[in-house]
Design a protein around this motif. Structure first.
Motif, PDB file in Angstrom:
ATOM      1  N   UNK A 240     -10.143   6.867  -6.886  1.00 33.99           N
ATOM      2  CA  UNK A 240      -8.882   6.792  -6.941  1.00 33.99           C
ATOM      3  C   UNK A 240      -8.634   4.745  -6.778  1.00 33.99           C
ATOM      4  N   UNK A 241      -8.254   4.525  -7.563  1.00 33.24           N
ATOM      5  CA  UNK A 241      -7.601   3.015  -6.602  1.00 33.24           C
ATOM      6  C   UNK A 241      -7.107   3.517  -5.412  1.00 33.24           C
ATOM      7  N   UNK A 242      -7.079   2.600  -4.224  1.00 36.04           N
ATOM      8  CA  UNK A 242      -6.128   2.469  -2.898  1.00 36.04           C
ATOM      9  C   UNK A 242      -6.326   1.451  -2.600  1.00 36.04           C
ATOM     10  N   UNK A 243      -4.650   1.668  -2.031  1.00 36.75           N
ATOM     11  CA  UNK A 243      -4.028   0.296  -1.309  1.00 36.75           C
ATOM     12  C   UNK A 243      -3.478  -0.813  -2.345  1.00 36.75           C
ATOM     13  N   UNK A 244      -3.020  -0.093  -3.047  1.00 33.56           N
ATOM     14  CA  UNK A 244      -2.799  -1.308  -5.019  1.00 33.56           C
ATOM     15  C   UNK A 244      -1.391  -2.238  -4.129  1.00 33.56           C
ATOM     16  N   UNK A 245      -0.691  -2.206  -3.311  1.00 36.91           N
ATOM     17  CA  UNK A 245       0.854  -3.182  -2.488  1.00 36.91           C
ATOM     18  C   UNK A 245      -0.247  -3.747  -2.274  1.00 36.91           C
ATOM     19  N   UNK A 246      -1.212  -3.047  -1.056  1.00 38.57           N
ATOM     20  CA  UNK A 246      -1.949  -4.582  -0.136  1.00 38.57           C
ATOM     21  C   UNK A 246      -2.992  -5.014  -1.032  1.00 38.57           C
TER      22      UNK A 246
END
Length: 295
Positions: free
Chosen positions: A29-35
């Motif tokens: 999964x993609x992680x830390x999208x917002x960062x």
């Protein structure tokens, strides 16, 4: 972690999060999208090298690779269209006046010299990696440059973008830019592609353009250059009627100029640092996306 000046607000993140990719292919999964997105926005605003990103955004290579991946596979373009569709559904798109214009961005020496990938290798990597053979770089008296052609709506937000080498003219790009306006309709139906009214400066006036606009039933206000006016008068009745021109409508052309100023407050747009022609358009797309999220 405290929020930075260029970071997404909570309201902006809510509008954006629903359109972001959910996975990365085979498992995971993609992680830390917002960062990561905040890191991309920080680099967009400041224009610093990717390696110099502050540590609060995580590893610089993660931020760089995600921006490059989403540029290659068209993710940024899809997100922009989805956000435009949300705004149109809410009635926040001003179709009453769409203006076309262009601006030149100087290119740093680091943006030149991209290697040309062999056809087979480019096919394996991505189709987007070979869509521009010239890398959208032009050489003139001012040096290397890229020109951004855009169509902006009345709310000072871009509807369509097109990049060319810096020395290319404006008039031949008007029709390609207008053909790129495609705002989807989530409720169903064809995407909206036609504004109610079009405005442009004298550079966009030619005999071909009015025929194209009449065929698409788009009203337009484009000043007639002096040489065309003199030629029409010289030919008499064969020169045809003068084009309709409304000064009050023409005054709204400043909207697209103000939009360009907004885009170029981002240093990574005002100056081209990206080497590849499929990455720099996405950098401009991210700047456009930020304008749509803010309003």
């Amino acid at each position: 972690m405290s929020a930075g000046r260029a970071d997404l607000s909570s309201e902006e993140w809510v509008r954006l999060e629903v359109h972001l990719p959910k996975n990365v292919g085979r498992g995971g999964r993609w992680a830390n999208h917002r960062r990561v997105v905040n890191g991309i926005l920080f680099r967009l605003r400041t224009g610093i090298p990717w390696r110099d990103l502050p540590g609060r955004f995580g590893k610089w290579k993660t931020v760089h690779d995600r921006h490059r991946r989403w540029s290659t596979d068209g993710t940024w373009d899809r997100i922009l269209r989805a956000v435009q569709a949300d705004a149109d559904t809410e009635g926040r798109v001003d179709w009453s006046m769409v203006s076309v214009d262009s601006t030149v961005c100087r290119a740093r020496q680091h943006a030149a010299g991209a290697r040309k990938q062999p056809a087979r290798q480019a096919d394996r990597r991505s189709r987007a990696a070979q869509h521009r053979a010239d890398e959208a770089l032009g050489r003139s008296r001012g040096g290397l440059s890229t020109k951004i052609h855009l169509a902006g709506e009345g709310g000072l937000r871009p509807l369509a973008l097109l990049l060319t080498p810096g020395q290319w003219g404006d008039a031949p790009q008007m029709i390609p830019v207008l053909d790129r306006i495609r705002v989807p309709r989530p409720a169903g139906g064809h995407p909206r592609t036609r504004p109610d009214h079009l405005s442009g400066d004298k550079a966009y006036n030619s005999r071909r353009k009015p025929r194209y606009l009449r065929r698409r039933q788009i009203k337009h206000t484009i000043p007639e250059p002096e040489n065309q006016r003199a030629d029409r008068r010289r030919r008499g009745s064969e020169g045809g009627r003068p084009t309709g021109f409304d000064k009050s409508v023409c005054k709204r052309r400043n909207e697209v100029e103000r939009l360009i100023i907004k885009l170029k407050t981002n240093r990574a747009v005002a100056t081209r640092f990206d080497k590849r022609a499929y990455v720099f358009p996405s950098t401009v797309t991210v700047a456009s996306l930020r304008l749509w999220l803010r309003q």
